[in-house]
Motif scaffolding. Structure first.
Motif, PDB file in Angstrom:
ATOM      1  N   GLU A  41       0.833  -1.208   0.000  1.00  0.00           N
ATOM      2  CA  GLU A  41       0.000   0.000   0.000  1.00  0.00           C
ATOM      3  C   GLU A  41       0.864   1.254   0.000  1.00  0.00           C
ATOM      4  O   GLU A  41       0.565   2.224  -0.694  1.00  0.00           O
ATOM      5  CB  GLU A  41      -0.925   0.008   1.219  1.00  0.00           C
ATOM      6  CG  GLU A  41      -2.076  -0.948   1.120  1.00  0.00           C
ATOM      7  CD  GLU A  41      -2.880  -1.014   2.407  1.00  0.00           C
ATOM      8  OE1 GLU A  41      -2.653  -0.185   3.317  1.00  0.00           O
ATOM      9  OE2 GLU A  41      -3.734  -1.905   2.503  1.00  0.00           O
ATOM     10  N   TRP A  42       1.944   1.238   0.769  1.00  0.00           N
ATOM     11  CA  TRP A  42       2.860   2.373   0.826  1.00  0.00           C
ATOM     12  C   TRP A  42       3.482   2.619  -0.542  1.00  0.00           C
ATOM     13  O   TRP A  42       3.554   3.760  -1.002  1.00  0.00           O
ATOM     14  CB  TRP A  42       3.936   2.102   1.871  1.00  0.00           C
ATOM     15  CG  TRP A  42       4.895   3.222   2.053  1.00  0.00           C
ATOM     16  CD1 TRP A  42       4.729   4.317   2.851  1.00  0.00           C
ATOM     17  CD2 TRP A  42       6.167   3.377   1.419  1.00  0.00           C
ATOM     18  NE1 TRP A  42       5.828   5.128   2.758  1.00  0.00           N
ATOM     19  CE2 TRP A  42       6.735   4.577   1.885  1.00  0.00           C
ATOM     20  CE3 TRP A  42       6.881   2.613   0.513  1.00  0.00           C
ATOM     21  CZ2 TRP A  42       7.966   5.026   1.466  1.00  0.00           C
ATOM     22  CZ3 TRP A  42       8.123   3.052   0.099  1.00  0.00           C
ATOM     23  CH2 TRP A  42       8.651   4.256   0.574  1.00  0.00           C
ATOM     24  N   ILE A  43       3.921   1.554  -1.200  1.00  0.00           N
ATOM     25  CA  ILE A  43       4.508   1.687  -2.544  1.00  0.00           C
ATOM     26  C   ILE A  43       3.475   2.216  -3.519  1.00  0.00           C
ATOM     27  O   ILE A  43       3.761   3.102  -4.335  1.00  0.00           O
ATOM     28  CB  ILE A  43       5.067   0.336  -3.019  1.00  0.00           C
ATOM     29  CG1 ILE A  43       6.293  -0.048  -2.198  1.00  0.00           C
ATOM     30  CG2 ILE A  43       5.417   0.375  -4.505  1.00  0.00           C
ATOM     31  CD1 ILE A  43       6.785  -1.455  -2.452  1.00  0.00           C
ATOM     32  N   GLU A  44       2.258   1.683  -3.447  1.00  0.00           N
ATOM     33  CA  GLU A  44       1.212   2.106  -4.383  1.00  0.00           C
ATOM     34  C   GLU A  44       0.826   3.573  -4.193  1.00  0.00           C
ATOM     35  O   GLU A  44       0.532   4.279  -5.152  1.00  0.00           O
ATOM     36  CB  GLU A  44      -0.012   1.219  -4.221  1.00  0.00           C
ATOM     37  CG  GLU A  44      -1.035   1.436  -5.302  1.00  0.00           C
ATOM     38  CD  GLU A  44      -2.181   0.452  -5.216  1.00  0.00           C
ATOM     39  OE1 GLU A  44      -3.061   0.530  -6.071  1.00  0.00           O
ATOM     40  OE2 GLU A  44      -2.192  -0.384  -4.302  1.00  0.00           O
ATOM     41  N   GLN A  45       0.844   4.062  -2.953  1.00  0.00           N
ATOM     42  CA  GLN A  45       0.506   5.455  -2.705  1.00  0.00           C
ATOM     43  C   GLN A  45       1.577   6.399  -3.216  1.00  0.00           C
ATOM     44  O   GLN A  45       1.288   7.449  -3.763  1.00  0.00           O
ATOM     45  CB  GLN A  45       0.301   5.696  -1.211  1.00  0.00           C
ATOM     46  CG  GLN A  45      -0.978   5.116  -0.674  1.00  0.00           C
ATOM     47  CD  GLN A  45      -1.062   5.269   0.832  1.00  0.00           C
ATOM     48  OE1 GLN A  45      -0.120   5.717   1.484  1.00  0.00           O
ATOM     49  NE2 GLN A  45      -2.191   4.874   1.396  1.00  0.00           N
ATOM     50  N   ARG A  46       2.826   6.039  -3.042  1.00  0.00           N
ATOM     51  CA  ARG A  46       3.916   6.929  -3.414  1.00  0.00           C
ATOM     52  C   ARG A  46       4.362   6.789  -4.863  1.00  0.00           C
ATOM     53  O   ARG A  46       4.860   7.740  -5.442  1.00  0.00           O
ATOM     54  CB  ARG A  46       5.095   6.717  -2.478  1.00  0.00           C
ATOM     55  CG  ARG A  46       4.805   7.415  -1.163  1.00  0.00           C
ATOM     56  CD  ARG A  46       5.672   6.975  -0.054  1.00  0.00           C
ATOM     57  NE  ARG A  46       5.375   7.625   1.205  1.00  0.00           N
ATOM     58  CZ  ARG A  46       4.309   7.395   1.952  1.00  0.00           C
ATOM     59  NH1 ARG A  46       3.404   6.566   1.551  1.00  0.00           N
ATOM     60  NH2 ARG A  46       4.134   8.011   3.100  1.00  0.00           N
ATOM     61  N   HIS A  47       4.221   5.607  -5.420  1.00  0.00           N
ATOM     62  CA  HIS A  47       4.632   5.349  -6.809  1.00  0.00           C
ATOM     63  C   HIS A  47       3.554   4.516  -7.501  1.00  0.00           C
ATOM     64  O   HIS A  47       3.733   3.318  -7.724  1.00  0.00           O
ATOM     65  CB  HIS A  47       5.969   4.604  -6.842  1.00  0.00           C
ATOM     66  CG  HIS A  47       7.059   5.303  -6.102  1.00  0.00           C
ATOM     67  ND1 HIS A  47       7.711   6.392  -6.616  1.00  0.00           N
ATOM     68  CD2 HIS A  47       7.605   5.076  -4.872  1.00  0.00           C
ATOM     69  CE1 HIS A  47       8.615   6.801  -5.750  1.00  0.00           C
ATOM     70  NE2 HIS A  47       8.561   6.029  -4.679  1.00  0.00           N
ATOM     71  N   PRO A  48       2.425   5.113  -7.848  1.00  0.00           N
ATOM     72  CA  PRO A  48       1.296   4.337  -8.380  1.00  0.00           C
ATOM     73  C   PRO A  48       1.589   3.630  -9.702  1.00  0.00           C
ATOM     74  O   PRO A  48       1.002   2.594  -9.984  1.00  0.00           O
ATOM     75  CB  PRO A  48       0.187   5.378  -8.547  1.00  0.00           C
ATOM     76  CG  PRO A  48       0.844   6.696  -8.476  1.00  0.00           C
ATOM     77  CD  PRO A  48       2.124   6.522  -7.737  1.00  0.00           C
ATOM     78  N   TRP A 105       4.367   2.103 -10.572  1.00  0.00           N
ATOM     79  CA  TRP A 105       5.288   0.976 -10.440  1.00  0.00           C
ATOM     80  C   TRP A 105       4.560  -0.354 -10.565  1.00  0.00           C
ATOM     81  O   TRP A 105       5.076  -1.288 -11.152  1.00  0.00           O
ATOM     82  CB  TRP A 105       5.984   0.999  -9.090  1.00  0.00           C
ATOM     83  CG  TRP A 105       7.141   1.945  -9.007  1.00  0.00           C
ATOM     84  CD1 TRP A 105       7.528   2.866  -9.938  1.00  0.00           C
ATOM     85  CD2 TRP A 105       8.047   2.065  -7.920  1.00  0.00           C
ATOM     86  NE1 TRP A 105       8.609   3.560  -9.483  1.00  0.00           N
ATOM     87  CE2 TRP A 105       8.954   3.085  -8.248  1.00  0.00           C
ATOM     88  CE3 TRP A 105       8.168   1.423  -6.705  1.00  0.00           C
ATOM     89  CZ2 TRP A 105       9.983   3.466  -7.404  1.00  0.00           C
ATOM     90  CZ3 TRP A 105       9.185   1.804  -5.862  1.00  0.00           C
ATOM     91  CH2 TRP A 105      10.079   2.812  -6.212  1.00  0.00           C
TER      92      TRP A 105
END
Length: 83
Positions: free
Chosen positions: A60-67, A69
């Motif tokens: 979720e953290w990755i998706e919020q900051r780098h959608p 990716w």
């Protein structure tokens, strides 16, 4: 890699996950890298419920900051954008 997610392969996921986490901890060595740590956690999360929450929060953290990716390519190719 779909074969690795089959139910009878839990032992292999455990071994590979632990090796990846160990490689992530030893990321100061030339060949190993920090990228191995989250990959090992995700692999172990298939069989360890406590790690499922951790991997879900991490994704979720990755998706919020780098959608973009985790988004599939728009044109169907496997090549990354070179912009």
């Amino acid at each position: 890699m779909i074969w690795l997610l089959q139910p009878g392969r839990a032992w292999l996921r455990g071994i590979l996950g632990c090796l990846l986490i160990l490689g992530g901890v030893l990321s100061f060595l030339p060949i190993l890298g920090l990228w191995m740590l989250p990959l090992g956690i995700i692999l172990l999360a298939e069989d360890v419920p406590a790690l499922r929450r951790l991997s879900a929060r991490m994704l979720e953290w990755i998706e919020q900051r780098h959608p973009n990716w985790l988004a599939p390519p728009r044109d169907g190719s496997c090549q990354p954008d070179r912009n």
